[in-house]
Design an enzyme around this catalytic site. Structure first.
Site, PDB file in Angstrom:
ATOM      1  N   ARG A  39       0.827  -1.215   0.000  1.00 11.08           N
ATOM      2  CA  ARG A  39       0.000   0.000   0.000  1.00 11.08           C
ATOM      3  C   ARG A  39       0.855   1.256   0.000  1.00 11.08           C
ATOM      4  NH1 ARG A  39      -3.221  -1.443   4.953  1.00 11.08           N
ATOM      5  NH2 ARG A  39      -2.116  -3.421   4.960  1.00 11.08           N
ATOM      6  N   GLU A  56       1.389  -6.557  13.372  1.00 12.09           N
ATOM      7  CA  GLU A  56       0.213  -6.795  14.215  1.00 12.09           C
ATOM      8  C   GLU A  56      -0.312  -8.217  13.963  1.00 12.09           C
ATOM      9  OE1 GLU A  56      -2.843  -3.932  13.351  1.00 12.09           O
ATOM     10  OE2 GLU A  56      -3.906  -4.384  15.202  1.00 12.09           O
TER      11      GLU A  56
HETATM   12  O1  PRP Z   1       3.373  -0.665  11.824  1.00  9.81           O
HETATM   13  P1  PRP Z   1       3.281  -2.112  11.478  1.00  9.81           P
HETATM   14  O2  PRP Z   1       2.786  -2.960  12.606  1.00  9.81           O
HETATM   15  O3  PRP Z   1       4.554  -2.636  10.917  1.00  9.81           O
HETATM   16  O4  PRP Z   1       2.157  -2.268  10.358  1.00  9.81           O
HETATM   17  C1  PRP Z   1       2.022  -1.400   9.278  1.00  9.81           C
HETATM   18  C2  PRP Z   1       2.208  -2.098   7.977  1.00  9.81           C
HETATM   19  O5  PRP Z   1       1.234  -3.121   7.817  1.00  9.81           O
HETATM   20  C3  PRP Z   1       0.623  -2.992   6.547  1.00  9.81           C
HETATM   21  O6  PRP Z   1       1.314  -3.695   5.573  1.00  9.81           O
HETATM   22  P2  PRP Z   1       1.134  -5.226   5.235  1.00  9.81           P
HETATM   23  O7  PRP Z   1       2.378  -5.950   5.637  1.00  9.81           O
HETATM   24  O8  PRP Z   1      -0.163  -5.726   5.757  1.00  9.81           O
HETATM   25  O9  PRP Z   1       1.214  -5.243   3.669  1.00  9.81           O
HETATM   26  P3  PRP Z   1       0.387  -4.697   2.417  1.00  9.81           P
HETATM   27  O10 PRP Z   1       0.682  -3.215   2.314  1.00  9.81           O
HETATM   28  O11 PRP Z   1       1.023  -5.489   1.354  1.00  9.81           O
HETATM   29  O12 PRP Z   1      -1.091  -4.961   2.589  1.00  9.81           O
HETATM   30  C4  PRP Z   1       0.701  -1.514   6.273  1.00  9.81           C
HETATM   31  O13 PRP Z   1       0.578  -1.233   4.890  1.00  9.81           O
HETATM   32  C5  PRP Z   1       2.036  -1.135   6.825  1.00  9.81           C
HETATM   33  O14 PRP Z   1       3.083  -1.317   5.884  1.00  9.81           O
HETATM   34  N1  ADE Z   2      -5.052  -2.830  11.601  1.00  5.81           N
HETATM   35  C1  ADE Z   2      -4.438  -2.589  10.442  1.00  5.81           C
HETATM   36  N2  ADE Z   2      -5.121  -2.133   9.382  1.00  5.81           N
HETATM   37  C2  ADE Z   2      -4.498  -1.889   8.211  1.00  5.81           C
HETATM   38  N3  ADE Z   2      -3.193  -2.080   8.027  1.00  5.81           N
HETATM   39  C3  ADE Z   2      -2.486  -2.517   9.060  1.00  5.81           C
HETATM   40  N4  ADE Z   2      -1.174  -2.795   9.191  1.00  5.81           N
HETATM   41  C4  ADE Z   2      -0.966  -3.249  10.433  1.00  5.81           C
HETATM   42  N5  ADE Z   2      -2.082  -3.256  11.142  1.00  5.81           N
HETATM   43  C5  ADE Z   2      -3.057  -2.798  10.298  1.00  5.81           C
END
Ligand code: PRP
Ligand code: ADE
Length: 186
Positions: free
Chosen positions: A74, A111
């Protein structure tokens, strides 16, 4: 400073999905915001103007941001248009195994699991000014791993700009030594 109108506009387009991707996690889904053209444009504008370490807005007259660092996946959607707007290059930080050339790697906990991110070794030159962009700051693991990658490359981290900070997970505490700007905090 984010106006109440901008705040309401963004919050109303971020959807809560309960128990996804696992029970107990409320997922913040930004896809309703992305598919709304004026809302998407405004978010890119706000993310591009959020201040670096001086607290001043990033403008054409500011010391240049050489590179925007976008975090898969994202962070790509938001980071690439921010780079375009700032006249900066774009560097992807990707999940393990996706980048074809030699990489530097950092591990972190999320998370909802564990991840490894990496960046091409030759993507950032020492002294380059980088702005890290992502959608959500949750535990801060992803951004701190990215900060680690940038420090290993010798980059100067101008700041970290995110759309949404989940304040209750205290990710900001892990990033005390970088300037962090969140458009929204919940
Ligand atoms: O602060 P944190 O606990 O590290 O979480 C935040 C991260 O989690 C999500 O990514 P995700 O790994 O779900 O990947 P995506 O963007 O591919 O959906 C979001 O886009 C952040 O990069
Ligand atoms: N709760 C949440 N929603 C969307 N992106 C996330 N990345 C980590 N935690 C998330």
């Amino acid at each position: 400073m984010i106006s109440d109108a901008d705040r309401d506009m963004m919050l109303s387009r971020i959807r809560d999905v309960p128990d996804w991707p696992k029970p107990g996690v409320t997922f913040k889904d930004i896809t309703p915001l992305l598919r709304d053209a004026p809302a998407f444009a405004r978010v890119i504008e706000l993310l591009s103007d959020a201040g670096p370490e001086t607290g001043e807005p990033v403008t054409a007259a500011s010391p240049p941001v050489d590179l925007v660092i976008g975090i898969e996946a994202r962070g790509f959607i938001l980071g690439a248009p921010v780079a375009h707007r700032l006249g900066a290059g774009f560097v992807p930080v990707r999940k393990e195994g996706k980048l074809p050339a030699e990489t530097t790697t950092a591990n972190y906990e999320l998370e909802y699991g564990e991840e490894t991110v990496e960046v091409h070794r030759d993507a950032v030159a020492p002294g380059q000014r980088v702005l890290i962009v992502d959608d959500v700051l949750a535990t801060g693991g992803t951004v701190s791993a990215t900060v680690e990658l940038m420090r290993a490359a010798g980059a100067e981290i101008v700041g970290v700009n995110v759309l949404l900070e989940l304040g209750f997970l205290h990710g900001r505490d892990r990033l005390a030594d970088v300037h962090l700007d969140a458009l929204l905090t919940v």
